[in-house]
Design a protein around this motif. Structure first.
Motif, PDB file in Angstrom:
ATOM      1  N   ARG A 121       0.853  -1.205   0.000  1.00 51.05           N
ATOM      2  CA  ARG A 121       0.000   0.000   0.000  1.00 51.05           C
ATOM      3  C   ARG A 121       0.882   1.246   0.000  1.00 51.05           C
ATOM      4  NH1 ARG A 121      -4.000  -1.922   3.805  1.00 51.05           N
ATOM      5  NH2 ARG A 121      -3.059  -0.616   5.403  1.00 51.05           N
ATOM      6  N   PHE A 122       1.956   1.179   0.792  1.00 49.67           N
ATOM      7  CA  PHE A 122       2.896   2.311   0.873  1.00 49.67           C
ATOM      8  C   PHE A 122       3.527   2.544  -0.500  1.00 49.67           C
ATOM      9  CE2 PHE A 122       7.127   4.089   1.561  1.00 49.67           C
ATOM     10  CZ  PHE A 122       6.840   5.174   2.384  1.00 49.67           C
ATOM     11  N   GLN A 123       3.960   1.440  -1.164  1.00 48.30           N
ATOM     12  CA  GLN A 123       4.585   1.595  -2.486  1.00 48.30           C
ATOM     13  C   GLN A 123       3.604   2.186  -3.495  1.00 48.30           C
ATOM     14  OE1 GLN A 123       5.208  -1.609  -5.176  1.00 48.30           O
ATOM     15  NE2 GLN A 123       7.297  -1.032  -5.674  1.00 48.30           N
ATOM     16  N   ARG A 124       2.338   1.764  -3.398  1.00 52.20           N
ATOM     17  CA  ARG A 124       1.325   2.293  -4.323  1.00 52.20           C
ATOM     18  C   ARG A 124       1.106   3.792  -4.115  1.00 52.20           C
ATOM     19  NH1 ARG A 124      -1.780  -1.820  -3.375  1.00 52.20           N
ATOM     20  NH2 ARG A 124      -3.390  -0.721  -2.235  1.00 52.20           N
ATOM     21  N   LYS A 125       1.072   4.171  -2.832  1.00 56.34           N
ATOM     22  CA  LYS A 125       0.793   5.566  -2.493  1.00 56.34           C
ATOM     23  C   LYS A 125       1.909   6.505  -2.971  1.00 56.34           C
ATOM     24  CE  LYS A 125      -0.879   8.339   1.356  1.00 56.34           C
ATOM     25  NZ  LYS A 125      -1.105   8.384   2.791  1.00 56.34           N
ATOM     26  N   TYR A 126       3.146   6.077  -2.785  1.00 49.86           N
ATOM     27  CA  TYR A 126       4.282   6.941  -3.151  1.00 49.86           C
ATOM     28  C   TYR A 126       5.047   6.363  -4.342  1.00 49.86           C
ATOM     29  CZ  TYR A 126       3.150   8.734   1.467  1.00 49.86           C
ATOM     30  OH  TYR A 126       2.485   9.249   2.542  1.00 49.86           O
ATOM     31  N   GLY A 127       4.320   5.602  -5.189  1.00 48.37           N
ATOM     32  CA  GLY A 127       4.939   4.842  -6.285  1.00 48.37           C
ATOM     33  C   GLY A 127       5.904   5.634  -7.146  1.00 48.37           C
ATOM     34  N   LEU A 128       5.425   6.774  -7.646  1.00 54.87           N
ATOM     35  CA  LEU A 128       6.227   7.545  -8.581  1.00 54.87           C
ATOM     36  C   LEU A 128       7.531   8.001  -7.921  1.00 54.87           C
ATOM     37  CD1 LEU A 128       5.712   8.327 -11.494  1.00 54.87           C
ATOM     38  CD2 LEU A 128       4.993  10.603 -10.691  1.00 54.87           C
ATOM     39  N   ALA A 129       7.428   8.492  -6.680  1.00 51.22           N
ATOM     40  CA  ALA A 129       8.608   9.010  -5.981  1.00 51.22           C
ATOM     41  C   ALA A 129       9.582   7.868  -5.672  1.00 51.22           C
ATOM     42  CB  ALA A 129       8.183   9.704  -4.695  1.00 51.22           C
ATOM     43  N   ILE A 130       9.064   6.762  -5.132  1.00 53.01           N
ATOM     44  CA  ILE A 130       9.946   5.647  -4.741  1.00 53.01           C
ATOM     45  C   ILE A 130      10.618   5.037  -5.978  1.00 53.01           C
ATOM     46  CG2 ILE A 130      10.060   3.355  -3.663  1.00 53.01           C
ATOM     47  CD1 ILE A 130       7.649   4.120  -1.988  1.00 53.01           C
ATOM     48  N   ILE A 131       9.805   4.739  -6.991  1.00 51.25           N
ATOM     49  CA  ILE A 131      10.342   4.067  -8.185  1.00 51.25           C
ATOM     50  C   ILE A 131      11.301   4.997  -8.940  1.00 51.25           C
ATOM     51  CG2 ILE A 131       9.718   3.054 -10.430  1.00 51.25           C
ATOM     52  CD1 ILE A 131       7.133   2.041  -8.966  1.00 51.25           C
ATOM     53  N   GLY A 132      10.921   6.270  -9.049  1.00 51.56           N
ATOM     54  CA  GLY A 132      11.791   7.251  -9.719  1.00 51.56           C
ATOM     55  C   GLY A 132      13.125   7.367  -9.002  1.00 51.56           C
ATOM     56  N   PHE A 133      13.088   7.410  -7.684  1.00 49.85           N
ATOM     57  CA  PHE A 133      14.323   7.557  -6.907  1.00 49.85           C
ATOM     58  C   PHE A 133      15.193   6.301  -7.025  1.00 49.85           C
ATOM     59  CE2 PHE A 133      16.823   7.176  -3.003  1.00 49.85           C
ATOM     60  CZ  PHE A 133      17.492   8.396  -3.017  1.00 49.85           C
ATOM     61  N   MET A 134      14.578   5.124  -6.832  1.00 43.90           N
ATOM     62  CA  MET A 134      15.354   3.878  -6.824  1.00 43.90           C
ATOM     63  C   MET A 134      15.857   3.480  -8.219  1.00 43.90           C
ATOM     64  SD  MET A 134      15.469   3.073  -3.658  1.00 43.90           S
ATOM     65  CE  MET A 134      16.159   1.430  -3.622  1.00 43.90           C
ATOM     66  N   THR A 135      15.072   3.794  -9.262  1.00 41.27           N
ATOM     67  CA  THR A 135      15.455   3.346 -10.611  1.00 41.27           C
ATOM     68  C   THR A 135      16.402   4.322 -11.303  1.00 41.27           C
ATOM     69  OG1 THR A 135      13.275   2.326 -10.825  1.00 41.27           O
ATOM     70  CG2 THR A 135      14.544   2.527 -12.840  1.00 41.27           C
ATOM     71  N   PHE A 136      16.180   5.641 -11.093  1.00 41.06           N
ATOM     72  CA  PHE A 136      16.935   6.617 -11.884  1.00 41.06           C
ATOM     73  C   PHE A 136      17.847   7.527 -11.047  1.00 41.06           C
ATOM     74  CE2 PHE A 136      12.841   5.824 -14.123  1.00 41.06           C
ATOM     75  CZ  PHE A 136      13.370   5.117 -15.188  1.00 41.06           C
ATOM     76  N   VAL A 137      17.328   8.065  -9.944  1.00 44.86           N
ATOM     77  CA  VAL A 137      18.101   9.069  -9.195  1.00 44.86           C
ATOM     78  C   VAL A 137      19.290   8.425  -8.481  1.00 44.86           C
ATOM     79  CG1 VAL A 137      18.025  10.838  -7.383  1.00 44.86           C
ATOM     80  CG2 VAL A 137      16.058  10.526  -8.924  1.00 44.86           C
ATOM     81  N   LEU A 138      19.009   7.413  -7.655  1.00 41.24           N
ATOM     82  CA  LEU A 138      20.088   6.782  -6.873  1.00 41.24           C
ATOM     83  C   LEU A 138      21.216   6.222  -7.756  1.00 41.24           C
ATOM     84  CD1 LEU A 138      20.623   6.269  -3.818  1.00 41.24           C
ATOM     85  CD2 LEU A 138      19.701   3.973  -4.165  1.00 41.24           C
ATOM     86  N   PRO A 139      20.887   5.457  -8.818  1.00 38.61           N
ATOM     87  CA  PRO A 139      21.971   4.924  -9.663  1.00 38.61           C
ATOM     88  C   PRO A 139      22.796   6.005 -10.351  1.00 38.61           C
ATOM     89  CG  PRO A 139      19.901   3.806 -10.111  1.00 38.61           C
ATOM     90  CD  PRO A 139      19.562   4.968  -9.234  1.00 38.61           C
ATOM     91  N   THR A 140      22.196   7.169 -10.598  1.00 39.78           N
ATOM     92  CA  THR A 140      22.930   8.240 -11.283  1.00 39.78           C
ATOM     93  C   THR A 140      23.761   9.072 -10.307  1.00 39.78           C
ATOM     94  OG1 THR A 140      21.113   8.358 -12.861  1.00 39.78           O
ATOM     95  CG2 THR A 140      22.657  10.187 -12.880  1.00 39.78           C
ATOM     96  N   VAL A 141      23.174   9.372  -9.155  1.00 35.10           N
ATOM     97  CA  VAL A 141      23.829  10.301  -8.219  1.00 35.10           C
ATOM     98  C   VAL A 141      25.040   9.660  -7.527  1.00 35.10           C
ATOM     99  CG1 VAL A 141      23.476  11.511  -6.015  1.00 35.10           C
ATOM    100  CG2 VAL A 141      21.794  11.738  -7.853  1.00 35.10           C
ATOM    101  N   VAL A 142      24.930   8.398  -7.142  1.00 33.52           N
ATOM    102  CA  VAL A 142      26.016   7.753  -6.377  1.00 33.52           C
ATOM    103  C   VAL A 142      27.358   7.789  -7.122  1.00 33.52           C
ATOM    104  CG1 VAL A 142      26.826   5.526  -5.453  1.00 33.52           C
ATOM    105  CG2 VAL A 142      24.548   6.373  -4.884  1.00 33.52           C
ATOM    106  N   PRO A 143      27.442   7.384  -8.410  1.00 31.64           N
ATOM    107  CA  PRO A 143      28.742   7.444  -9.104  1.00 31.64           C
ATOM    108  C   PRO A 143      29.296   8.860  -9.215  1.00 31.64           C
ATOM    109  CG  PRO A 143      27.209   6.071 -10.328  1.00 31.64           C
ATOM    110  CD  PRO A 143      26.414   6.755  -9.269  1.00 31.64           C
ATOM    111  N   ILE A 144      28.398   9.854  -9.358  1.00 34.56           N
ATOM    112  CA  ILE A 144      28.874  11.253  -9.473  1.00 34.56           C
ATOM    113  C   ILE A 144      29.448  11.694  -8.132  1.00 34.56           C
ATOM    114  CG2 ILE A 144      28.138  13.652  -9.839  1.00 34.56           C
ATOM    115  CD1 ILE A 144      25.907  12.543 -11.683  1.00 34.56           C
TER     116      ILE A 144
END
Ligand SMILES: [Zn+2]
Ligand SMILES: [Zn+2]
Length: 328
Positions: free
Chosen positions: A174-197
């Motif tokens: 339910r939590f993932q559904r509620k904040y789906g866009l933010a969680i998925i966007g962060f875990m799929t795109f933001v985190l993998p990009t920011v960490v190497p930089i």
């Protein structure tokens, strides 16, 4: 209050409708969803550039980091979305559920709820028009084509027959559904990009495109089960169904390639007769957490039941795909 005649008739016809087997690849005018076509095309073009950067410019740490994320996200799909939530083949305590939800969020493949609905449809209506990635429409449709067009009317009509009550009642999902866009966007795109930089000075251009390369791999690795796993391979357990056992798909999906077995015993947490197959990392992951105590009630098909099924409906090949006739 008793239902009136009209209501009774519609209830009756719905029950009858549910029993009807949907057709296989009936004539159907595809309605292309252009935003999906553009998005998936863009991902693959960026991934191709990412591949070029991977062999020419990228730090090896960026590649290793993304590879680890790739395999973790695969496990989020195979262990979490698939074996735990779609099939309830084992139970997991809250900490493991949270870990698996975050790992599944790295796949960029919508929420677990979405995934489970499509997958339960796939098992209930395998190889028919009510199967969201109906393989009787061909390899391309089963692989990625189904994501590029509007859902078939049979999928829409029968979605309501799928019981999703356990998923809707689950607080983690339910939590993932509620904040789906933010969680998925962060875990799929933001985190993998920011960490190497941030940690080893990778450029934004390289970090982003290697992330896209990883994303394209995730999409295609997962989808091989629907395409390859319903097209090529052997049918040790049931020759009358389209799903096959296929080693390529087994390697790519960390243990989901014995798909003929899986369609016969979908509730088996190993997803294969011999769970110690070296590529079945998903099974090893579950075993590890069973030792920790966070995974429990692991379900397995008994050996004598499997043997009887092989005898009754198998195509004569053994687990490794060899036919008895080839050996003698
Ligand atoms: Zn399947
Ligand atoms: Zn399944």
């Amino acid at each position: 209050m008793a239902p009136n005649a009209e209501e009774a008739t519609s209830v009756l016809s719905e029950a009858n409708f549910e029993k009807l087997v949907p057709p296989q690849a009936s004539p159907w005018k595809y309605e292309i969803v252009y935003p999906s076509v553009v998005a998936l095309l863009a991902v693959h073009i960026m991934a191709a550039y990412g591949l070029f950067l991977a062999v020419t410019t990228a730090c090896w740490t960026t590649i290793l980091y993304n590879y680890i994320l790739l395999e973790l996200s695969m496990l989020g799909t195979t262990v979490g979305a698939h074996r735990l939530w779609s099939h309830k083949s084992f139970k997991a305590k809250m900490p493991l559920q949270i870990i698996l939800m975050l790992m599944q969020s790295m796949t960029g493949q919508f929420t677990v709820t979405n995934w489970v609905r499509d997958h339960r449809m796939h098992h209930r209506y395998t190889d028919t028009d009510a199967d969201p990635h109906n393989p009787t429409r061909g390899f391309f449709f089963a692989h990625i084509g189904w994501l590029l067009v509007k859902k078939h009317q049979e999928v829409k009509n029968r979605g309501k027959f799928i019981d999703m009550s356990d998923i809707y009642a689950n607080p983690v999902l339910r939590f993932q559904r509620k904040y789906g866009l933010a969680i998925i966007g962060f875990m799929t795109f933001v985190l993998p990009t920011v960490v190497p930089i941030y940690f080893w000075g990778e450029t934004l251009n390289v970090a982003w495109h290697i992330c896209m390369l990883k994303y394209a791999f995730i999409i295609n690795k997962t989808l091989t089960v629907n395409s390859v796993g319903h097209t090529w391979g052997y049918k040790t357990y049931d020759k009358n169904i389209q799903p096959t056992n296929n080693t390529i798909s087994e390697v790519l999906t960390l243990g989901e390639g014995y798909h003929n077995y899986h369609h016969v015993f979908p509730w088996d947490y190993r997803s294969a007769e011999f769970g110690d197959s070296k590529f079945n990392l998903s099974k090893r992951f579950i075993d590890f957490f069973a030792k920790v105590g966070w995974a429990f009630d692991l379900k397995m098909a008994p050996k004598h039941v499997i043997d009887r099924r092989v005898e009754r409906t198998g195509d004569g090949s053994d687990f490794w795909g060899y036919k008895k006739a080839d050996l003698y």
